[in-house]
Design a protein around this motif. Structure first.
Motif: not given
Length: 119
Positions: A40-46, A53-58
């Motif tokens: 409710l207080t934040k917009e959609r965020e990643l 091929n399994g490379n993550p991003n945080y």
């Protein structure tokens, strides 16, 4: 194509939850899969994404606490969340860039699942 999330709920601060998302339908290939969240207080965020091929991003806010993984054979993506904080409370949405035969890729979204962290 459908994305169905599972595993949300209520947990105390410091606790853990695992979210899963399964894609179904006529799928030729799934490119990047990921998790986003909104409140409710934040917009959609990643939150986190992972390539085919399994490379993550945080997101910086979850790095070191959350782990994203995928099972290409099952068209699934999982988010292991440890050390949860009240500020992690949000609706979590699964996303997937899906290619169907003869079509350009399209980003699909799940319906969202609630994660609530109590202090």
């Amino acid at each position: 194509v459908r994305l169905v999330e599972s595993g949300g709920g209520l947990v105390q601060a410091g606790g853990s939850l695992t979210l899963s998302c399964a894609a179904s339908g006529v799928i030729w290939r799934i490119n990047t899969m990921g998790w986003y969240r909104q409140s409710l207080t934040k917009e959609r965020e990643l939150v986190a994404t992972i390539t085919n091929n399994g490379n993550p991003n945080y997101a910086v806010s979850v790095e070191g606490r959350f782990t994203i993984s995928r099972d290409n054979a099952k068209s699934m993506v999982t988010l292991q969340m440890n050390g949860l904080k009240p500020e992690d409370t949000a609706v979590y949405l699964c996303s997937a860039d899906i290619v169907q035969v003869g079509r350009p890729y399209k980003t699909y979204w799940g319906q969202g699942i609630q994660v609530t962290v109590s202090s």
